[in-house]
Design an enzyme around this catalytic site. Structure first.
Site, PDB file in Angstrom:
ATOM      1  CE  LYS A 171      46.345  41.656  45.486  1.00 15.84           C
ATOM      2  NZ  LYS A 171      46.378  43.303  45.620  1.00 15.84           N
ATOM      3  CG  ASN A 190      35.774  42.178  39.140  1.00 18.34           C
ATOM      4  OD1 ASN A 190      36.971  42.257  39.107  1.00 18.34           O
ATOM      5  ND2 ASN A 190      35.036  42.271  38.011  1.00 18.34           N
ATOM      6  CG  LEU A 191      32.463  39.870  44.961  1.00 18.34           C
ATOM      7  CD1 LEU A 191      31.339  39.295  45.775  1.00 18.34           C
ATOM      8  CD2 LEU A 191      33.344  40.669  45.957  1.00 18.34           C
ATOM      9  CG  HIS A 192      39.016  37.861  43.220  1.00 20.72           C
ATOM     10  ND1 HIS A 192      39.681  37.647  44.333  1.00 20.72           N
ATOM     11  CD2 HIS A 192      39.482  39.270  43.051  1.00 20.72           C
ATOM     12  CE1 HIS A 192      40.457  38.593  44.935  1.00 20.72           C
ATOM     13  NE2 HIS A 192      40.104  39.763  44.037  1.00 20.72           N
ATOM     14  CB  SER A 208      44.362  41.928  42.121  1.00 20.78           C
ATOM     15  OG  SER A 208      44.024  43.317  42.008  1.00 20.78           O
ATOM     16  CB  VAL A 237      43.236  33.746  47.471  1.00 18.33           C
ATOM     17  CG1 VAL A 237      43.091  32.606  46.414  1.00 18.33           C
ATOM     18  CG2 VAL A 237      42.617  33.225  48.800  1.00 18.33           C
ATOM     19  CG  HIS A 284      36.596  39.511  46.993  1.00 17.69           C
ATOM     20  ND1 HIS A 284      36.846  39.737  45.692  1.00 17.69           N
ATOM     21  CD2 HIS A 284      37.148  40.745  47.415  1.00 17.69           C
ATOM     22  CE1 HIS A 284      37.338  40.806  45.313  1.00 17.69           C
ATOM     23  NE2 HIS A 284      37.568  41.499  46.287  1.00 17.69           N
TER      24      HIS A 284
END
Ligand code: AMP
Length: 283
Positions: free
Chosen positions: A152, A33-35, A188, A179, A38
């Site tokens: 984080k 669930n990359l953002h 997240s 970030v 990542h």
């Protein structure tokens, strides 16, 4: 090109070719669930290595019995598309059976005493045992020169650094900055659980962290800093797991002691549990 790898044999073949060519390999472990958080790790590690592997594995052993393992957001297609865009060379997406070949119950147990037992570890017993177990497995599978983790998850980073030192695992650990959204909310995968209204309210965590920093830098006593943050989070409608002011090794500072600090918060909005932290220094 991004290789999409699900079998250990495939991964080993690829790594063998890279090593034969003398290439340095970087690993970014994720649960998918990359953002942007990542992707910033991918960009940072890219500066240190020739080939980047991003692992995507929702690790069952780090979730408690009543936690969100079952409904954790899984978006493999979008993740791979994002990694292609980042120019990442390999997406390592093992099954649970590949990661734990003898089953979870029969898997090697790991426990790092002390640092794993406080804060997150006290509230989520066994969580860091699962983290150590999966990170060790990933480091053995990929044998990267560098592995990147986000600040984080501050305590996770501290646990991994300690584990790597304690077990003399030959890998360099790269720590990536947090970030945030424009409004301060730390990115997240779990932010997706928040309604639009909760998302707005969730910025209260970052505001409380800034309040803790300002109060501590103005000379307020640690326990008072923590109580004030708990009060402000409570008024903003959070359930509070902890609001803590610590030294970088997560020990409690002495009264009047100067030096680097980290403020850490874990708080709940409805069923969503969020963690965040802020590093600063007291002169
Ligand atoms: P996760 O997929 O949540 O297990 O996270 C994978 C890695 O990305 C961990 O090392 C996290 O600390 C890192 N990470 C997650 N969110 C952020 C963020 N907002 N900023 C920087 N790193 C992050």
């Amino acid at each position: 090109m991004t290789e999409n790898i699900t079998e250990l044999s495939q991964l080993r073949r690829l790594l063998e070719v890279w090593r034969r060519d003398g290439l340095r390999v970087g690993l970014v472990p994720t649960m998918g669930n990359l953002h942007a958080g990542h992707f910033s790790l991918v960009r940072q590690i890219r500066e240190r290595v020739d080939r980047v592997v991003v692992s995507i594995f929702v690790n069952p052993t780090q979730f408690g019995a009543h936690e969100d393992f079952g409904c954790y957001p899984r978006t493999p297609e979008a993740d791979v598309a994002g990694l292609v865009q980042q120019g990442c060379e390999a997406a390592w997406m093992p099954s649970i059976e590949t990661m734990y070949p003898f089953g979870i119950e029969q898997a090697v147990r790991m426990h790092l005493p002390g640092i794993s037992d406080i804060l997150e570890g006290a509230l989520r017993p066994g969580h860091f045992d699962g983290v150590c177990s999966v990170v060790t497995r990933l480091l053995h599978q990929v044998r990267p020169d560098v592995a990147a983790f986000g600040r984080k998850d501050y305590q996770q980073l501290a646990v991994i650094r300690r584990m790597v030192d304690d077990m003399a695992i030959p890998v360099e650990i790269l720590a990536g900055d947090i970030v945030r959204e424009d409004n301060g909310l730390a990115m997240s995968s779990r932010n997706q659980y928040l309604s639009a209204e909760e998302r707005e309210r969730a910025t209260g965590i970052f505001h409380s962290l800034c309040g803790m920093r300002d109060a501590a830098m103005a000379g307020m006593d640690s326990t008072e800093v923590e109580s004030a943050a708990q009060r402000s989070l409570h008024h903003a409608g959070f359930g509070i797991d902890y609001a803590a002011l610590r030294k970088p090794d997560l020990t409690v500072p002495e009264a009047g002691e100067s030096g680097p600090r980290v403020a850490l918060i874990a708080a709940r909005l409805g069923n969503t549990r969020l963690i965040d932290n802020l590093e600063f220094s007291i002169c």
